[in-house]
Design a protein around this motif. Sequence first.
Motif, PDB file in Angstrom:
ATOM      1  N   PHE A  11       0.509  -1.304  -0.416  1.00  0.00           N
ATOM      2  CA  PHE A  11       0.317   0.466   0.415  1.00  0.00           C
ATOM      3  C   PHE A  11       1.247   1.077  -0.164  1.00  0.00           C
ATOM      4  O   PHE A  11       0.227   2.235   0.577  1.00  0.00           O
ATOM      5  CB  PHE A  11      -1.099   0.149   1.130  1.00  0.00           C
ATOM      6  N   TRP A  18      -5.702  -2.240   3.877  1.00  0.00           N
ATOM      7  CA  TRP A  18      -6.558  -1.967   2.855  1.00  0.00           C
ATOM      8  C   TRP A  18      -7.408  -0.474   3.481  1.00  0.00           C
ATOM      9  O   TRP A  18      -8.593   0.251   2.090  1.00  0.00           O
ATOM     10  CB  TRP A  18      -7.636  -2.784   3.217  1.00  0.00           C
ATOM     11  N   ASN A  72      -2.120   8.189   3.071  1.00  0.00           N
ATOM     12  CA  ASN A  72      -1.259   8.377   3.119  1.00  0.00           C
ATOM     13  C   ASN A  72      -0.875  10.092   2.900  1.00  0.00           C
ATOM     14  O   ASN A  72       0.221  10.183   3.107  1.00  0.00           O
ATOM     15  CB  ASN A  72      -0.966   8.100   1.992  1.00  0.00           C
ATOM     16  N   TRP A 102      -6.385   1.221   5.278  1.00  0.00           N
ATOM     17  CA  TRP A 102      -5.675   3.241   5.448  1.00  0.00           C
ATOM     18  C   TRP A 102      -5.406   3.577   3.867  1.00  0.00           C
ATOM     19  O   TRP A 102      -5.503   4.482   3.093  1.00  0.00           O
ATOM     20  CB  TRP A 102      -3.950   2.884   5.531  1.00  0.00           C
ATOM     21  N   ASP A 103      -5.626   2.194   2.261  1.00  0.00           N
ATOM     22  CA  ASP A 103      -5.467   2.759   0.730  1.00  0.00           C
ATOM     23  C   ASP A 103      -6.651   3.693   1.045  1.00  0.00           C
ATOM     24  O   ASP A 103      -6.837   4.195  -0.619  1.00  0.00           O
ATOM     25  CB  ASP A 103      -4.810   1.658   0.021  1.00  0.00           C
ATOM     26  N   SER A 104      -8.116   2.567   0.755  1.00  0.00           N
ATOM     27  CA  SER A 104      -9.064   3.258   1.328  1.00  0.00           C
ATOM     28  C   SER A 104      -9.814   4.173   1.072  1.00  0.00           C
ATOM     29  O   SER A 104     -10.539   4.834   0.576  1.00  0.00           O
ATOM     30  CB  SER A 104      -9.686   1.979   0.709  1.00  0.00           C
ATOM     31  N   LYS A 117      -7.862   7.273   1.656  1.00  0.00           N
ATOM     32  CA  LYS A 117      -6.532   7.779   1.234  1.00  0.00           C
ATOM     33  C   LYS A 117      -5.886   8.181   2.490  1.00  0.00           C
ATOM     34  O   LYS A 117      -4.904   9.531   2.242  1.00  0.00           O
ATOM     35  CB  LYS A 117      -6.768   9.062   0.250  1.00  0.00           C
TER      36      LYS A 117
END
Length: 199
Positions: free
Chosen positions: A27, A153, A161, A155-157, A159
């Motif tokens: 990710f 997942w 970062n 964290w990424d979905s 956004k």
Amino acid sequence: MLTAAHLQALGLDASWLDPLNATFDRFAINTPQRMAAFIGQCGHESAGFHTLNENLNYSAQGLRNTWPKRFPDDATANAYARQPEKIANKVYADRMGNGNEASGEGWRYHGRGLIQLTGKANYQAAGTALGVDLVSSPDQVAAPEYAALTAGWFWDSHKLNALADKQDNTGITKAINGGTLGLDDRVARTNKALAVLQG
């Protein structure tokens, strides 16, 4: 990359090394700020990477305080108090892709993982994204590999970062928690992780 020395400095068990590194790689959690934010937030959510199952062992008063619409009186609350499976089946019924209370899906898909994955629809979505059947075997999310990957997942979905890059701990906390519960602890854990990673 996280190292065993990093985990030791953070007081985390060595069993987290491969799951966290796999999650970070997958990710793009690939800077000290991103890694520290993830570790800090997950550390708060999981009581220091120790609690991977939602605690639903509520007293009657706890039920009334937490879910006043579902437990509107003492009699209803007393009938469910200190019965985690029964509580989950009631409070998560007909929500998040779960069936009714009798379906048992509230308990089957109760919160698990570093950032608690809750509800059949979320188990389905995370499993599809990760290429694993979490609907048939939801307990996988309570073990380090998928506890970390499902958190990645999420964290990424969401956004996160981008928020970590700005060191927006409040924004990350709201995305995970819906509010700012535990913000001071989350920030302290993130700052400690950042100091270790940059050390």
